[in-house]
Design an enzyme around this catalytic site. Sequence first.
Site, PDB file in Angstrom:
ATOM      1  N   CYS A 116       0.836  -1.211   0.000  1.00  0.00           N
ATOM      2  CA  CYS A 116       0.000   0.000   0.000  1.00  0.00           C
ATOM      3  C   CYS A 116       0.863   1.251   0.000  1.00  0.00           C
ATOM      4  CB  CYS A 116      -0.966   0.001   1.188  1.00  0.00           C
ATOM      5  SG  CYS A 116      -0.298   0.684   2.719  1.00  0.00           S
ATOM      6  N   GLU A 269       6.873  11.801  25.830  1.00  0.00           N
ATOM      7  CA  GLU A 269       5.714  11.702  26.718  1.00  0.00           C
ATOM      8  C   GLU A 269       4.772  12.889  26.511  1.00  0.00           C
ATOM      9  OE1 GLU A 269       3.472   9.799  29.769  1.00  0.00           O
ATOM     10  OE2 GLU A 269       5.298   9.130  28.790  1.00  0.00           O
ATOM     11  N   GLN A 843     -13.177   1.381  -0.384  1.00  0.00           N
ATOM     12  CA  GLN A 843     -13.062   0.187  -1.210  1.00  0.00           C
ATOM     13  C   GLN A 843     -14.285  -0.039  -2.095  1.00  0.00           C
ATOM     14  OE1 GLN A 843     -11.320  -2.149   2.574  1.00  0.00           O
ATOM     15  NE2 GLN A 843     -11.742  -3.499   0.865  1.00  0.00           N
ATOM     16  N   GLU A1338      -7.274 -13.342   0.529  1.00  0.00           N
ATOM     17  CA  GLU A1338      -7.797 -13.748   1.830  1.00  0.00           C
ATOM     18  C   GLU A1338      -7.399 -15.149   2.282  1.00  0.00           C
ATOM     19  OE1 GLU A1338     -11.946 -11.327   2.288  1.00  0.00           O
ATOM     20  OE2 GLU A1338     -11.934 -12.962   0.843  1.00  0.00           O
TER      21      GLU A1338
END
Length: 1406
Positions: A116, A269, A843, A1338
Amino acid sequence: MSTDQETQFIFFCNGRKITDNSVDPSMMLLSYLRLKLRLTGSKLGCGEGGCGACTVMVSSYDKATKKISHISVNACLTPICQIHMMAVTTVEGIGSLKTGLHPVQERIAKSHGSQCGFCTPGIVMSMYTLLRNNHQPTMSDVEDTFQGNLCRCTGYRPILEGFRTFTKNNDFTDTEYLACNGGTQCCRSGGGINGISKTLFQPSKFTAYDPSTEIIFPPELILMLENEKPKLLRFTGEDVTWLRPTNLHQLFDIRKQFPNSKLVSGNTELGVDVNLKKVRYPILVSLTHITELNTVESCDVGVKIGASVTLSRIEEFLSNAIKKIPDHKCKSLFAIVDMLHWFAGQQIRNVASIGGNIITGSPISDLNPIFMASGCTLEVVDTEGVRRLIPIVNKFFTGYRTNSMKPNEILISVTVPYTNKSEHFKAFKQAHRRDDDIAIVNAAFRVDLQDEVIQSCSMVFGGMAPTTKLAKETMSKIIGRTWDQSLLEDTTILLADEMSLPPDAPGGMVEYRQSLVLSFFFKFYLTVRQHCSFSETILLADEMSLPPDAPGGMVEYRQSLVLSFFFKFYLTVRQHCSFSENKCINIQSVDMSATLPFKRADKRSTQMFQEIPDNQSSVDPVGRPMVHSSAYQQATGEAVYIDDIVPFQDELYMAIVFSQKAHAIINDDLMQIILVWLLDVIYMLLFFKLPARCVDATAALRMPGVYAFIDHNDVTGSNFFGELGQGEELFATVKVTCVGQYIGGIVADNKEIAQRAARMVRVEYQELEPIISIEDAIAKGSYLQPIRTLRNGNVSDGYNNSDQIIKGEIKLGEQEHFYLETQTGLALPKREDNVMEILSSCQDQRFMQARVANVLGVQFHKITVRVKRLGGGFGGKETRCWHLSAALAVAAKRVGRPVRCMLDRGEDMSSTGTRHAFLGRYKVGFTNEGKIQALEIDLYSNSGNSQDSSISVMECAMLRMQNAYYIPNVTVRGYCCKTNIPSNTAFRGFGTPQALMMTENWISDIALACGISQRKVREINMLQDGESTYCNQKVQDLYLIKRCWNECLNKSDYEMRQLQVNEFNRSNRWKKRGISIIPLSYGVGFHAKFLNQAGALVIIYTDGSVLLTHGGVEMGQGLHTKMIQVASRTLGIASNRIYTNENSTSTVPNTSQTAASVGSDLNGMAVKIACEKLCRRLEPYRNREPSKTWDDWVKAAYYDRVSLSATGFYKTPDIGYEWDTKSGEPFYYFSFGAAVSEVEIDCLTGDHMVLRTDIVMDVGDTINPAIDIGQIEGAFIQGYGLFTLEEHRWSPTGNLLTKGPGFYKLPGFTDIPVEFNVSLLDGVPNKKVVCSSKAIGEPPLCLAISVFYAIKEAIFSSRRDSGIEGSFRLDSPATAERIRMACVDKFTGKFPSATPGTFTPFFIRS
């Protein structure tokens, strides 16, 4: 205060001098780079220094030493004023497509290490900085430098392999580079159709790295620094003043004038406070240029470290000092160096100071336990110059993040004392992840033993109290005791009592944390025992040392023989002599594994794929490892994401006002409240437009720069979507049903103003009881409709035919998408006809277009949605992005100007949903041989507060649950639980990983019940030819399951390694290994028929170049690259003649979401069809003049008035499942695979390491092996995170506690398998799909289940050693906590769990 002050801000960026007379001290370096200098290569990924996307290099010149130093820093945490008179180098400054790529940029691109691309610039700059400091690093150096960088796409392997080419002893050839050492006998050498290739990239073609050509430090800056006189630096902004004194006197004056000023060193911090907690500090005082605070030196008693010295400088100094100081004096120094390796990431260590770490007083500080245990002394001084010494162990920490220093005192230094010869020292830490993670519990131990009698000791723990805690009672009771077995037993009892925690203790995990206390002491006890047994060897090594030029040579060998002979003598004496119990206790060798850390080895890997045919055209790129089409732009920072787009004229920014309550009424009208309670339908119909009078934006609207408050009253179309009672609103009207729900938004000049104003919007809540977990929903019957059921065969008959029947339960937690680019959008209103353009990181363009149009009340053709690329998606940007873009559209319409928003990481995680948590309750019947006869299972998912994709996710889980097994009789019921957390949504795998995990769990239970191996149970139940799924779908090419399985067994050398694992477990009590093999059968396609369609538009221009547009979205998976390859093959032209621009609903309409792994299948066929149309149109010209070129044919067609543009449309045939009739084919085809994983666990802490993973995957004929292998590896590591590491925790009131990379842990660079081998099955074309390929995005994620069950096998071994047999429940993820507590032993037994309902837990899992 001194009047001699410098107020002009100067620094150099990429060699360019930047002068700013009105610098804003509240601004961070990242904002300055992106907003003022328009250098957008550095990305905002988290805002807390945890992802590394913003990494840049900062260089400085030391006038005293004449040295230039280079460090990597997180630009999101670096105050812009901190880099005054320094040089900053960004990814744009080291190379570009115009000027040429730097070797680092080139290698990450060519080694396929950018998908990506959102994380790529930060990774590039981390590596670049390493090379500037070390021209030939080791692989260990490379891995260390990436401790502070995350990548969600690649699985890290290609990045490491690409950068391995920079390391020492890198003499690989192209053909050897990715092969193993087996030579001609290697199982991966040759074979298969057309041979097997091992090479994804060729290092010999990389540009050589020449350090002499690097950018030099600006000479002008050196001259300026040489001539600079020390001055107080002062920069004043609208709200913040930055002061940088050069000596203590100036600091004293500042503190007197501004006693509440905040002291800053590394800002790691305070930067988090500013970025995430939105805290404002009006006066900031930098300590980086005060000499006394920045000095580290050895002294007579130890090492004195200035309070502002950075952790990396301390690590470097101590590492060098240890080499010069006798070992016995350095034991605490060793502990500090070792702990610093695990302290945050490199970018944080480069700027974080030792003083900041101490003063912050975190109860889980990694260093404070060491400082306390070693007896460190703090030197402080007040503003009058009065100094005093404070022993840190003596009540320095007085409470949570408070200490005994006076308000006017400043920490000057800390002195770490040397240890003596009789002292032993060791520190421990356990976190969720080894690299760059905060501790769950840490500890430091010191003991002074003389004749094995304790003279003094220190035991200090972090994570067990509001402060770092000294075990005073235990320490006092063991002084004078002998270091023997009885001491161990008594001390564990004492520590268990003194370090006890109530069941509702902050942080939760109380049993685990208490067990860690005892585990750490046990490790320390054994370490000391081990050292005592062999301390004589240290004396011998000293006494028998030889100079390197000693006569006879072989000095190392001769010296080692001395120790070897003594060791042999020692063992002989131990064997023949009896020792008193109170003296040297004989420690069993199996126990010594408790003292051994995980052995860190260089990563190894192989990638095997089918070579292209010899007769394939040289211009045909299909089957070749072509580089990702955007890889070079991503590596140089030139790739443009939504938030990188140059602001439009008059553009505004919108900040969302989110609900802070999980379930509450926000409208104070009594009648409306009553009606809401009666029925959601009534309030929806009657009160859709009424104002929520408990939402007051008056104060926010008074702020300068604020233009509007937007809520449901501004919605001109529909504010509600979905089925009544199960849908959701854009903006809440009467009731909120989760934390993170949209209530409204503030539109302002910029992000800072908008967010500040949004926090001023007052919302009054009348709270209602929330439902958070699946168990809560079950108890209250809170379900979405419909409840799905699948049946096949007769379960009762199956049980009657079973020899055994067992019941079980397993739960899987959520998984955060953690795309590096958060949800982002930009709405551009046009001046006429109510037209709106939406630039979105989504998407599903069609879905986005429809939602925005409905919200605005216009027809779809008035809305154009454009998408160039996503910085990751994984399903999280299918549906959950509509809220942001629709809200932006409402705001843009209201103000008539462009409006932008990019959610902060915490906002994104709190509002956009995750992978669904699942609970499975099953009953399975089987024969004594392990053959499955019947299965009943109830699946429950946590859907969140609306339906979204939950029903579809549950359907996919039910349809794919059987995996590769034949189940003759089955009943599956699916319940979607409606709760009060943000609506969960699509995620890579869409319910399948959860379902397959449950299946493998009962497979594991069957194996245990039958007393046979899991491998055997899996094999005898595997689908055979002619068998169908329980949805009555015939599975084509079933032989491929067995082929993947057998190849995986062979390539992994499974049988031999199983024997080795067994032998390891027999020889080690506290380290255990497990190995597991998992098959995969994955149905491909949308089971909803209408989604299986795609379109494409291909345009040939008269110069022969081709513009390709299709309906798929590029989010890192290489879709555009594959489409170019398909078009190149079909048209018969080189791939560099084809370009893919952005996607738009105005070019390719009515697209399906890019999901379900079918992006290439659907869009590839559409592209192919469009290209074939064009080829047919050009065919007459090819035939007429075959000797001419492509360009000639195109021109001829143009002059003949032939259309050179074509659309392609494809719909998948023979697919679609009807739930009402339980008929149809839910999948178009099946992908197959198998994986073997081996792990090692630490039974005392729950830590683990993946030693090796072998994957064999069926991808048909790969279009691009580099992309496919990258998808396999990336999916596997994402699955590894799902099943072992990533965990959401919720407060009982519904607030997400695990926000951002500081609390939510993704796998990092060192979490990948030590050996990671991927093979693509060869010779298996899939004729159903474009280029004979198969889906890949997938399926491989599910193979990470092999790691989970390897861990479970290791736990089985540990439990057997404790005398515990039988099955046990291990929920997912298998975190360190769950692994440790499952390894039941004498330590965990001391901490039984409190009875549920008797206390309010600190967190719950949904």
